[in-house]
Design a protein around this motif. Structure first.
Motif, PDB file in Angstrom:
ATOM      1  N   THR A  55     -42.963  12.276  -2.646  1.00 41.10           N
ATOM      2  CA  THR A  55     -41.640  12.888  -2.798  1.00 41.10           C
ATOM      3  C   THR A  55     -40.880  12.960  -1.474  1.00 41.10           C
ATOM      4  N   LEU A  56     -41.583  12.751  -0.364  1.00 38.03           N
ATOM      5  CA  LEU A  56     -40.987  12.963   0.955  1.00 38.03           C
ATOM      6  C   LEU A  56     -40.488  11.690   1.618  1.00 38.03           C
ATOM      7  N   PHE A  57     -41.034  10.540   1.242  1.00 39.61           N
ATOM      8  CA  PHE A  57     -40.714   9.303   1.950  1.00 39.61           C
ATOM      9  C   PHE A  57     -39.213   9.031   1.998  1.00 39.61           C
ATOM     10  N   GLY A  83     -52.265   7.972   9.882  1.00 39.11           N
ATOM     11  CA  GLY A  83     -53.110   6.949   9.264  1.00 39.11           C
ATOM     12  C   GLY A  83     -53.143   7.078   7.750  1.00 39.11           C
ATOM     13  N   PHE A  84     -53.223   8.311   7.240  1.00 38.65           N
ATOM     14  CA  PHE A  84     -53.234   8.537   5.791  1.00 38.65           C
ATOM     15  C   PHE A  84     -51.842   8.340   5.199  1.00 38.65           C
ATOM     16  N   ILE A  85     -50.817   8.687   5.982  1.00 37.51           N
ATOM     17  CA  ILE A  85     -49.449   8.445   5.525  1.00 37.51           C
ATOM     18  C   ILE A  85     -49.209   6.950   5.340  1.00 37.51           C
ATOM     19  N   GLU A  86     -49.649   6.159   6.314  1.00 44.37           N
ATOM     20  CA  GLU A  86     -49.467   4.710   6.218  1.00 44.37           C
ATOM     21  C   GLU A  86     -50.274   4.117   5.063  1.00 44.37           C
ATOM     22  N   LYS A  87     -51.440   4.652   4.838  1.00 44.51           N
ATOM     23  CA  LYS A  87     -52.266   4.176   3.722  1.00 44.51           C
ATOM     24  C   LYS A  87     -51.559   4.428   2.397  1.00 44.51           C
ATOM     25  N   ARG A  88     -50.959   5.607   2.260  1.00 46.43           N
ATOM     26  CA  ARG A  88     -50.243   5.926   1.021  1.00 46.43           C
ATOM     27  C   ARG A  88     -48.977   5.075   0.898  1.00 46.43           C
ATOM     28  N   ARG A  89     -48.265   4.901   2.007  1.00 43.97           N
ATOM     29  CA  ARG A  89     -47.032   4.105   1.991  1.00 43.97           C
ATOM     30  C   ARG A  89     -47.334   2.659   1.545  1.00 43.97           C
ATOM     31  N   LYS A  90     -48.423   2.123   2.073  1.00 40.58           N
ATOM     32  CA  LYS A  90     -48.809   0.752   1.709  1.00 40.58           C
ATOM     33  C   LYS A  90     -49.181   0.664   0.234  1.00 40.58           C
ATOM     34  N   ALA A  91     -49.878   1.672  -0.268  1.00 41.64           N
ATOM     35  CA  ALA A  91     -50.285   1.661  -1.676  1.00 41.64           C
ATOM     36  C   ALA A  91     -49.066   1.694  -2.593  1.00 41.64           C
ATOM     37  N   ILE A  92     -48.042   2.459  -2.212  1.00 42.23           N
ATOM     38  CA  ILE A  92     -46.813   2.513  -3.010  1.00 42.23           C
ATOM     39  C   ILE A  92     -46.093   1.173  -2.952  1.00 42.23           C
ATOM     40  N   ARG A  93     -46.051   0.589  -1.762  1.00 42.66           N
ATOM     41  CA  ARG A  93     -45.347  -0.681  -1.571  1.00 42.66           C
ATOM     42  C   ARG A  93     -45.989  -1.798  -2.397  1.00 42.66           C
ATOM     43  N   THR A  94     -47.317  -1.759  -2.506  1.00 39.03           N
ATOM     44  CA  THR A  94     -48.034  -2.809  -3.230  1.00 39.03           C
ATOM     45  C   THR A  94     -48.328  -2.430  -4.677  1.00 39.03           C
ATOM     46  N   ALA A  95     -47.770  -1.268  -5.090  1.00 40.38           N
ATOM     47  CA  ALA A  95     -47.909  -0.808  -6.479  1.00 40.38           C
ATOM     48  C   ALA A  95     -49.364  -0.667  -6.903  1.00 40.38           C
ATOM     49  N   THR A  96     -50.199  -0.171  -5.999  1.00 39.24           N
ATOM     50  CA  THR A  96     -51.617   0.020  -6.322  1.00 39.24           C
ATOM     51  C   THR A  96     -51.977   1.491  -6.501  1.00 39.24           C
ATOM     52  N   VAL A  97     -50.975   2.355  -6.590  1.00 38.34           N
ATOM     53  CA  VAL A  97     -51.266   3.780  -6.773  1.00 38.34           C
ATOM     54  C   VAL A  97     -51.442   4.084  -8.251  1.00 38.34           C
ATOM     55  N   SER A  98     -52.345   4.998  -8.539  1.00 33.88           N
ATOM     56  CA  SER A  98     -52.575   5.391  -9.936  1.00 33.88           C
ATOM     57  C   SER A  98     -52.344   6.885 -10.132  1.00 33.88           C
ATOM     58  N   ILE A 131     -30.726  16.401   4.353  1.00 32.12           N
ATOM     59  CA  ILE A 131     -29.491  17.098   4.016  1.00 32.12           C
ATOM     60  C   ILE A 131     -28.801  16.283   2.938  1.00 32.12           C
ATOM     61  N   GLU A 132     -28.479  16.928   1.831  1.00 32.03           N
ATOM     62  CA  GLU A 132     -27.899  16.228   0.700  1.00 32.03           C
ATOM     63  C   GLU A 132     -26.631  15.487   1.122  1.00 32.03           C
ATOM     64  N   GLY A 133     -26.551  14.214   0.736  1.00 34.13           N
ATOM     65  CA  GLY A 133     -25.386  13.418   1.061  1.00 34.13           C
ATOM     66  C   GLY A 133     -25.537  12.611   2.339  1.00 34.13           C
ATOM     67  N   SER A 134     -26.574  12.936   3.144  1.00 32.70           N
ATOM     68  CA  SER A 134     -26.793  12.199   4.384  1.00 32.70           C
ATOM     69  C   SER A 134     -27.813  11.095   4.141  1.00 32.70           C
ATOM     70  N   GLU A 135     -27.975  10.237   5.124  1.00 35.33           N
ATOM     71  CA  GLU A 135     -28.956   9.153   5.027  1.00 35.33           C
ATOM     72  C   GLU A 135     -30.250   9.488   5.764  1.00 35.33           C
ATOM     73  N   THR A 136     -30.328  10.684   6.346  1.00 31.35           N
ATOM     74  CA  THR A 136     -31.482  11.060   7.156  1.00 31.35           C
ATOM     75  C   THR A 136     -32.687  11.372   6.281  1.00 31.35           C
ATOM     76  N   THR A 137     -33.772  10.667   6.504  1.00 32.94           N
ATOM     77  CA  THR A 137     -35.034  10.934   5.809  1.00 32.94           C
ATOM     78  C   THR A 137     -36.073  11.387   6.834  1.00 32.94           C
ATOM     79  N   PRO A 138     -37.143  12.018   6.385  1.00 29.94           N
ATOM     80  CA  PRO A 138     -38.135  12.537   7.343  1.00 29.94           C
ATOM     81  C   PRO A 138     -38.781  11.429   8.165  1.00 29.94           C
ATOM     82  N   SER A 139     -38.932  11.678   9.454  1.00 29.22           N
ATOM     83  CA  SER A 139     -39.701  10.784  10.312  1.00 29.22           C
ATOM     84  C   SER A 139     -41.183  10.984  10.042  1.00 29.22           C
ATOM     85  N   ASP A 140     -42.017  10.136  10.621  1.00 32.60           N
ATOM     86  CA  ASP A 140     -43.460  10.320  10.460  1.00 32.60           C
ATOM     87  C   ASP A 140     -43.899  11.677  10.996  1.00 32.60           C
TER      88      ASP A 140
END
Length: 514
Positions: A287-289, A265-280, A294-303
């Protein structure tokens, strides 16, 4: 403190029913074990250690001793020396309590000793495919996660950006202490207040969102429950007992699901704030989204990975920092002349304004006090378990792949060959030039509260900032006195995630006249 620090062992054994089960296991496994060990003893020259029973090794001897694990190890060091072998069920531990051996292993031959042993089944439930900085095997995943944490969160410039977060938390800490003292005739619980302040700082840095008191308490309860769940149990050392662990595994899975549901729930709240440019502000989560695991791969962290990494960030720096403050205040109560000198240094440095973290560099006694706290009371008795990437030797003994290599910290920081009067709390040892220590271990190992080498705690800088600032603010605002008055401090310790005072410190505070 170790910012990333957990106990390698904390066992509560054995009930009579469990002992009967173990006896049955011994009978069924006796011939196989004797044959196996006889075969392997011809090939391995392990460090010396106490002879053990078939199958269970030294588990029964340890539990029969009635001692805490670190006390049991202390006794063994006196008999077998600074490098010894201990067998706990299927797990073999090589325990090192010598500074020169620690330097050789972790600094001179750091790459060989930089991996981790395989995690226990319960810990794997919470580690999300080992996507963590502290437990990932030595390799590309660990390098990526650690590089991200160090470069994007723990650099000196980034730490400065969170100065306002720490100031707010310190102000709240002082108000909490004042309020508790008013309600309890001047008495306050030190550990509860200090760990809460540390937790609030880390929450803000981790998520970048303001939380209600109810959410903070819920998050704290979940983090504590996780640490309880991953504490080693009997079946972790005797996997044959795993079938009897059905209910415990289900409880761990349920707790993991509750944690994920809450934190997402807090992850989604932060993700939305970044998407809407409302973070200060900036946060670790940012840094994790889009991090490439692994460097060079397309794999990013899951929730689920994000929940694991955030949990690690919070758990690693809360109890260890709180414990350091409890020990520090206890030592200042037991040494009132040092407390008085420290207050005088603070007063002469900042006058009537509140101590700021930028003042720390000017206060040499404060720095010496904190270093002595970390020497006398390292946050854990052992570093995180190490493993070797390939078979090797140390001090003439074989070190095979798959063993747990444990570094016993008091054996180093209280070694009379290194320190004069090692049991004495004496910050002046660092002021007079008589003694000193590089806590990174690069110039030589004399104390290693954050570990040393490639797996040194990445949060060392953040942790020391927190401890310096909390000690300074607490001494600036209050005189700390023993309760009951004139009573002696009991410096016995116990392991509860971090090494805390066996008798929790409740102190009398007297507000300073500003």
């Amino acid at each position: 403190m170790s910012f990333l620090s957990f106990s390698p062992i904390s066992l509560d054994l054995l009930s009579s029913n469990v002992f009967l089960t173990i006896l049955a296991i011994i009978i069924s496994g006796l011939l196989k074990t004797i044959t196996y060990r006889k075969h392997n003893s011809n090939h391995l020259n392990l460090p010396p250690g106490p002879p053990g029973w078939p199958v269970i090794g030294n588990l029964f001897q340890f539990t029969r001793s009635g001692k805490q694990f670190f006390e049991y190890v202390e006794d063994l060091v006196k008999i077998y020396g600074p490098i010894l072998t201990l067998r706990l069920g299927t797990r073999t531990m090589i325990i090192i309590s010598d500074a020169s051996l620690a330097h050789e292993a972790l600094i001179e031959r750091g790459a060989q000793f930089a991996t981790r042993p395989v995690e226990t089944p319960t810990r794997k439930i919470f580690s999300s495919s080992e996507i963590t900085v502290h437990s990932a095997m030595y390799g590309p995943v660990w390098r990526s996660l650690r590089r991200n944490m160090v470069q994007n969160m723990l650099s000196s410039n980034r730490l400065k950006e969170f100065g306002s977060v720490r100031k707010s938390a310190m102000d709240k800490l002082i108000e909490r202490i004042k309020s508790e003292a008013r309600d309890n005739d001047g008495l306050v619980w030190v550990l509860q207040n200090s760990r809460y302040a540390a937790f609030c700082v880390l929450l803000d840095i981790c998520f970048g969102v303001e939380m209600e008191e109810e959410s903070i308490e819920k998050m704290d309860q979940l983090m504590t429950a996780i640490l309880n769940a991953v504490d080693p149990k009997l079946h972790d050392y005797l996997p044959i007992l795993t079938p009897f662990n059905y209910n415990e595994r289900n409880r761990a899975l349920k707790l993991r699901r509750e944690l994920v549901d809450f934190v997402v729930g807090f992850i989604e709240k932060r993700r939305k704030a970044i998407r809407t440019a409302t973070v200060s502000s900036f946060s670790y989560l940012d840094t994790l989204f889009d991090l490439r695991i692994i460097e060079g791969s397309e794999t990013t962290p899951s929730d689920e990975d994000l929940v694991t990494l955030c949990s690690e960030f919070l758990n690693a720096g809360t109890d260890t920092t709180g414990a350091a403050i409890e020990w520090g205040i206890a030592e200042l109560i037991a040494n009132p002349e040092i407390q008085s000198r420290l207050y005088d240094e603070i007063k002469s440095t900042v006058g009537d304004r509140a101590v700021d973290e930028r003042d720390v560099d000017k206060m040499v006694l404060l720095q010496a006090v904190v270093k002595e706290i970390l020497r006398r009371h390292p946050p854990t008795y052992f570093t995180l378990s190490h493993g070797v990437t390939e078979p090797t030797t140390l001090s003439g003994y074989n070190i095979p792949v798959g063993v747990n290599i444990e570094f016993y910290l008091p054996g180093i920081s209280e070694d009379p060959k290194i320190w004069s009067e090692p049991k004495k709390f004496d910050p002046d040892r660092f002021l007079s030039g008589r003694e000193d220590a590089d806590i990174t271990g690069v110039a030589g190992v004399k104390m290693m509260p954050f570990g040393v080498g490639r797996r040194i705690c990445p949060g060392m800088g953040m942790a020391t900032v927190h401890v310096h600032l909390m000690i300074a603010r607490m001494v600036q605002e209050f005189e700390w006195l023993a309760y009951p008055p004139q009573s002696e401090m009991d410096f016995a310790g116990k392991l509860v995630f971090a090494v805390v005072m066996k008798k929790p410190l409740r102190a009398m505070v007297r507000p300073r006249v500003q």
